[in-house]
Motif scaffolding. Structure first.
Motif, PDB file in Angstrom:
ATOM      1  N   GLY A  97      23.084 -25.993  -5.728  1.00 45.73           N
ATOM      2  CA  GLY A  97      21.945 -26.791  -6.138  1.00 45.73           C
ATOM      3  C   GLY A  97      20.639 -26.464  -5.457  1.00 45.73           C
ATOM      4  N   LYS A  98      20.594 -25.404  -4.640  1.00 48.99           N
ATOM      5  CA  LYS A  98      19.372 -25.081  -3.910  1.00 48.99           C
ATOM      6  C   LYS A  98      18.756 -23.777  -4.409  1.00 48.99           C
ATOM      7  N   VAL A  99      17.449 -23.632  -4.159  1.00 48.36           N
ATOM      8  CA  VAL A  99      16.709 -22.412  -4.499  1.00 48.36           C
ATOM      9  C   VAL A  99      16.361 -21.700  -3.202  1.00 48.36           C
ATOM     10  N   TYR A 100      16.627 -20.385  -3.155  1.00 47.04           N
ATOM     11  CA  TYR A 100      16.354 -19.587  -1.965  1.00 47.04           C
ATOM     12  C   TYR A 100      15.320 -18.527  -2.321  1.00 47.04           C
ATOM     13  N   THR A 101      14.197 -18.552  -1.615  1.00 48.77           N
ATOM     14  CA  THR A 101      13.083 -17.652  -1.918  1.00 48.77           C
ATOM     15  C   THR A 101      12.957 -16.577  -0.849  1.00 48.77           C
ATOM     16  N   THR A 125       0.823  -1.205   0.000  1.00 46.26           N
ATOM     17  CA  THR A 125       0.000   0.000   0.000  1.00 46.26           C
ATOM     18  C   THR A 125       0.853   1.250   0.000  1.00 46.26           C
ATOM     19  N   GLY A 126       0.545   2.161  -0.919  1.00 47.31           N
ATOM     20  CA  GLY A 126       1.224   3.442  -0.949  1.00 47.31           C
ATOM     21  C   GLY A 126       2.565   3.449  -1.648  1.00 47.31           C
ATOM     22  N   ALA A 127       3.023   2.299  -2.133  1.00 46.46           N
ATOM     23  CA  ALA A 127       4.320   2.241  -2.807  1.00 46.46           C
ATOM     24  C   ALA A 127       4.132   2.355  -4.313  1.00 46.46           C
ATOM     25  N   SER A 128       5.250   2.451  -5.041  1.00 53.10           N
ATOM     26  CA  SER A 128       5.203   2.605  -6.487  1.00 53.10           C
ATOM     27  C   SER A 128       4.775   1.316  -7.167  1.00 53.10           C
ATOM     28  N   SER A 129       4.423   1.422  -8.430  1.00 56.20           N
ATOM     29  CA  SER A 129       4.061   0.259  -9.227  1.00 56.20           C
ATOM     30  C   SER A 129       5.224  -0.714  -9.314  1.00 56.20           C
ATOM     31  N   ALA A 130       4.890  -2.013  -9.387  1.00 59.45           N
ATOM     32  CA  ALA A 130       5.924  -3.032  -9.543  1.00 59.45           C
ATOM     33  C   ALA A 130       6.336  -3.210 -10.994  1.00 59.45           C
ATOM     34  N   LYS A 131       5.628  -2.535 -11.919  1.00 53.58           N
ATOM     35  CA  LYS A 131       5.967  -2.660 -13.330  1.00 53.58           C
ATOM     36  C   LYS A 131       7.318  -2.007 -13.615  1.00 53.58           C
ATOM     37  N   ASP A 132       8.031  -2.606 -14.532  1.00 52.87           N
ATOM     38  CA  ASP A 132       9.305  -2.054 -15.007  1.00 52.87           C
ATOM     39  C   ASP A 132      10.316  -1.866 -13.881  1.00 52.87           C
ATOM     40  N   ILE A 133      10.238  -2.698 -12.871  1.00 48.50           N
ATOM     41  CA  ILE A 133      11.183  -2.596 -11.770  1.00 48.50           C
ATOM     42  C   ILE A 133      12.475  -3.323 -12.148  1.00 48.50           C
ATOM     43  N   SER A 134      13.589  -2.847 -11.653  1.00 47.59           N
ATOM     44  CA  SER A 134      14.862  -3.523 -11.886  1.00 47.59           C
ATOM     45  C   SER A 134      15.476  -3.911 -10.552  1.00 47.59           C
ATOM     46  N   ALA A 135      16.332  -4.913 -10.574  1.00 48.08           N
ATOM     47  CA  ALA A 135      16.917  -5.403  -9.326  1.00 48.08           C
ATOM     48  C   ALA A 135      18.403  -5.681  -9.512  1.00 48.08           C
ATOM     49  N   VAL A 168      10.623 -10.131 -13.908  1.00 47.73           N
ATOM     50  CA  VAL A 168       9.355 -10.243 -14.630  1.00 47.73           C
ATOM     51  C   VAL A 168       8.284  -9.569 -13.792  1.00 47.73           C
ATOM     52  N   SER A 169       7.743  -8.459 -14.287  1.00 49.95           N
ATOM     53  CA  SER A 169       6.677  -7.759 -13.581  1.00 49.95           C
ATOM     54  C   SER A 169       5.357  -8.123 -14.237  1.00 49.95           C
ATOM     55  N   SER A 170       4.578  -8.970 -13.577  1.00 50.10           N
ATOM     56  CA  SER A 170       3.342  -9.462 -14.180  1.00 50.10           C
ATOM     57  C   SER A 170       2.162  -8.544 -13.944  1.00 50.10           C
ATOM     58  N   ALA A 171       2.260  -7.653 -12.974  1.00 51.01           N
ATOM     59  CA  ALA A 171       1.156  -6.755 -12.657  1.00 51.01           C
ATOM     60  C   ALA A 171       1.690  -5.563 -11.900  1.00 51.01           C
ATOM     61  N   ASP A 172       0.824  -4.560 -11.673  1.00 52.84           N
ATOM     62  CA  ASP A 172       1.235  -3.394 -10.908  1.00 52.84           C
ATOM     63  C   ASP A 172       1.662  -3.753  -9.494  1.00 52.84           C
ATOM     64  N   THR A 173       1.107  -4.840  -8.980  1.00 53.94           N
ATOM     65  CA  THR A 173       1.270  -5.129  -7.561  1.00 53.94           C
ATOM     66  C   THR A 173       2.364  -6.129  -7.223  1.00 53.94           C
ATOM     67  N   GLU A 174       2.943  -6.792  -8.221  1.00 52.28           N
ATOM     68  CA  GLU A 174       3.934  -7.818  -7.886  1.00 52.28           C
ATOM     69  C   GLU A 174       4.943  -8.001  -9.012  1.00 52.28           C
ATOM     70  N   ALA A 175       6.095  -8.523  -8.647  1.00 49.54           N
ATOM     71  CA  ALA A 175       7.147  -8.827  -9.613  1.00 49.54           C
ATOM     72  C   ALA A 175       7.912 -10.048  -9.128  1.00 49.54           C
ATOM     73  N   THR A 176       8.390 -10.851 -10.086  1.00 49.68           N
ATOM     74  CA  THR A 176       9.221 -12.003  -9.776  1.00 49.68           C
ATOM     75  C   THR A 176      10.638 -11.719 -10.256  1.00 49.68           C
ATOM     76  N   ILE A 177      11.604 -11.953  -9.395  1.00 53.18           N
ATOM     77  CA  ILE A 177      12.999 -11.622  -9.704  1.00 53.18           C
ATOM     78  C   ILE A 177      13.856 -12.854  -9.475  1.00 53.18           C
ATOM     79  N   GLU A 178      14.726 -13.159 -10.450  1.00 54.34           N
ATOM     80  CA  GLU A 178      15.556 -14.357 -10.373  1.00 54.34           C
ATOM     81  C   GLU A 178      17.019 -14.010 -10.619  1.00 54.34           C
ATOM     82  N   ALA A 179      17.898 -14.720  -9.933  1.00 57.70           N
ATOM     83  CA  ALA A 179      19.339 -14.566 -10.161  1.00 57.70           C
ATOM     84  C   ALA A 179      20.026 -15.891  -9.869  1.00 57.70           C
ATOM     85  N   ILE A 180      21.039 -16.212 -10.646  1.00 55.34           N
ATOM     86  CA  ILE A 180      21.865 -17.398 -10.417  1.00 55.34           C
ATOM     87  C   ILE A 180      23.209 -16.931  -9.870  1.00 55.34           C
ATOM     88  N   VAL A 181      23.604 -17.444  -8.699  1.00 54.84           N
ATOM     89  CA  VAL A 181      24.852 -17.004  -8.084  1.00 54.84           C
ATOM     90  C   VAL A 181      25.663 -18.208  -7.638  1.00 54.84           C
TER      91      VAL A 181
END
Length: 460
Positions: free
Chosen positions: A117-121, A19-29, A67-80
């Protein structure tokens, strides 16, 4: 046959706008403090992580896939590469940047270890306190929200320019505490302004009230009875997110650059033209601090003073952000040692630029009507007049008027005159601007730098 297994790990971030924050669209990480290199030993591939992979010692910043699928959420992935938060990898962080230039930093605990070999969410909410980069003079914040930013810009001033301030005297650097106060503010905009920490690591926290409008907040050395500013910041409390923009459709690739503008003046409470103009704020050319669109303010104060060889300096304006310096004789510049690069005519955005992160004062690199950011805009080229000119649904410029070089308001609702970061091709001691009235539009006008004009920011 070669059987393959992941020896790296995946970081998955579920980002919600809140609530009250900017759109999740076009976000970078970006993920900072991660290993730069890793080597896998295929001879020991089936053995433990320690035996099969060697992680380099250099840390870097990794740009994540978003990947910003909507104004309210985004999915961000990185391999390290697998690693623990020790040594050079202590202090790791995630930094998210919205299209409007707002950022939030999430500090990753040092005790979090990434195994092969693990995924961290991670689930992170952009609402609440926003921690900015500290390299801008203007912060956008939603009404009722809280923002936090470092004081580091004040220290960067000395580093970037070599000009002394009261933070740097006789070669020493101030390491004490700071306090904050309002220079001037619109009614009900700022709830509180405080500073925590000390020296270059100090952090300013500003709580915005429910009202929209503007304020200038200063920081000064704790214990300084005169409260002389070491730096000041424009706080723009608004519903504007930075996502509402338009492009110069008449010359979209002007001089190899697309000019994408905010849909409103810097500091405006609304977009568009007509009744209740979205005037925004007024700036003397090359200065970072704004002046209000009305003569009366609800909190704090601002004043006027004649410029002179003593006070007509950049250093003096930093210590006096609420003083409009009058220059009533030629060359009508508040700055005695004139400087054509205060807002970066020949290069990138400067430390004096008044626009928020990701934005800057537009440049006319060729100093002509054909290279103007508004090249192609005329009253006959699709323009409509209504106390300002509109070119299409979003290209609207109100006749905001200006502050004359004596600080007085002039021509509000009659003319529009907007700063460009470049000197004038007509008179090099003046500066270029967009100028229009009911019957004309001039995209390469010349005006005195001591005048206070509105700014329409363009994307960097």
């Amino acid at each position: 046959a070669l059987g393959l297994k992941h020896k790296f790990c995946k970081i998955l971030i579920k980002l919600t706008r809140g609530t009250g924050a900017s759109s999740a669209k076009d976000i970078s990480a970006r993920l900072s403090g991660m290993p730069k290199t890793a080597t896998v030993d295929l001879n020991n591939f089936s053995q433990t992580k320690k035996d099969s992979i060697t992680v380099g010692t250099d840390s870097v910043t990794i740009k994540a896939y978003t990947v910003s699928s909507a104004d309210t959420e985004a999915t961000i992935e990185a391999i390290v590469a697998p690693h623990s938060g020790t040594g050079k990898f202590a202090g790791r962080k995630f930094t998210f940047t919205t299209a409007g230039g707002q950022t939030k930093t999430y500090n990753l605990p040092d005790n979090v270890t990434f195994e092969a070999g693990k995924v961290y969410t991670f689930t992170i909410d952009m609402a609440g306190t926003l921690i900015f980069d500290g390299l801008t003079n203007c912060y956008i914040v939603a009404s009722g929200a809280e923002l936090k930013f470092p004081v580091s810009r004040a220290y960067r001033y000395y580093k970037d320019t070599g000009l002394s301030t009261i933070l740097h005297v006789d070669g020493s650097t101030y390491t004490g505490g700071f306090s904050a106060a309002v220079v001037w503010a619109d009614a009900g905009v700022i709830g509180s302004a405080t500073v925590s920490g000390s020296g270059n690591s100090a952090t300013v926290t500003v709580k915005a009230n429910a009202a929209i409008g503007n304020a200038v907040v200063k920081i000064y050395k704790t214990g300084d009875s005169s409260q002389t500013p070491v730096w000041s910041y424009h706080i723009w409390v608004t519903s504007y997110t930075g996502a509402e923009t338009y492009t110069n459709i008449y010359n979209a690739n002007n001089n190899g650059k697309n000019f994408v503008f905010m849909d409103r003046n810097l500091g405006a409470t609304k977009a568009g033209t007509g009744s209740g103009l979205g005037t925004g704020l007024f700036y003397q050319w090359g200065r970072k601090d704004p002046f209000p669109a009305t003569d009366a303010v609800s909190a704090g104060s601002w004043s006027k003073a004649a410029t002179s060889p003593t006070n007509g300096t950049v250093e003096n304006t930093i210590e006096n952000p609420g003083v409009f310096y009058i220059a009533s004789t030629s060359p009508y510049d508040w700055l005695y040692a004139r400087n054509n690069e205060l807002w970066g005519h020949s290069g990138s955005k400067t430390i004096y630029d008044p626009c928020p992160s990701g934005w800057r004062v537009p440049v006319n690199s060729g100093m002509s009507s054909t290279t103007s950011p508004w090249a192609g805009f005329t009253k006959d080229n699709g323009g409509t007049w209504n106390s300002g000119w509109s070119w299409g649904a979003n290209a609207a410029y109100p006749a905001a008027g200006y502050r004359y070089y004596d600080g007085g308001l002039s021509n509000v609702g009659i003319t529009g005159i907007y700063w460009i970061a470049s000197p004038s091709s007509i008179n090099i001691t003046y500066s270029s601007n967009l100028y229009f009235g009911r019957g004309f539009v001039n995209v390469d006008n010349s005006v005195r730098r001591s005048n206070g004009l509105p700014v329409r920011c363009t994307q960097e």
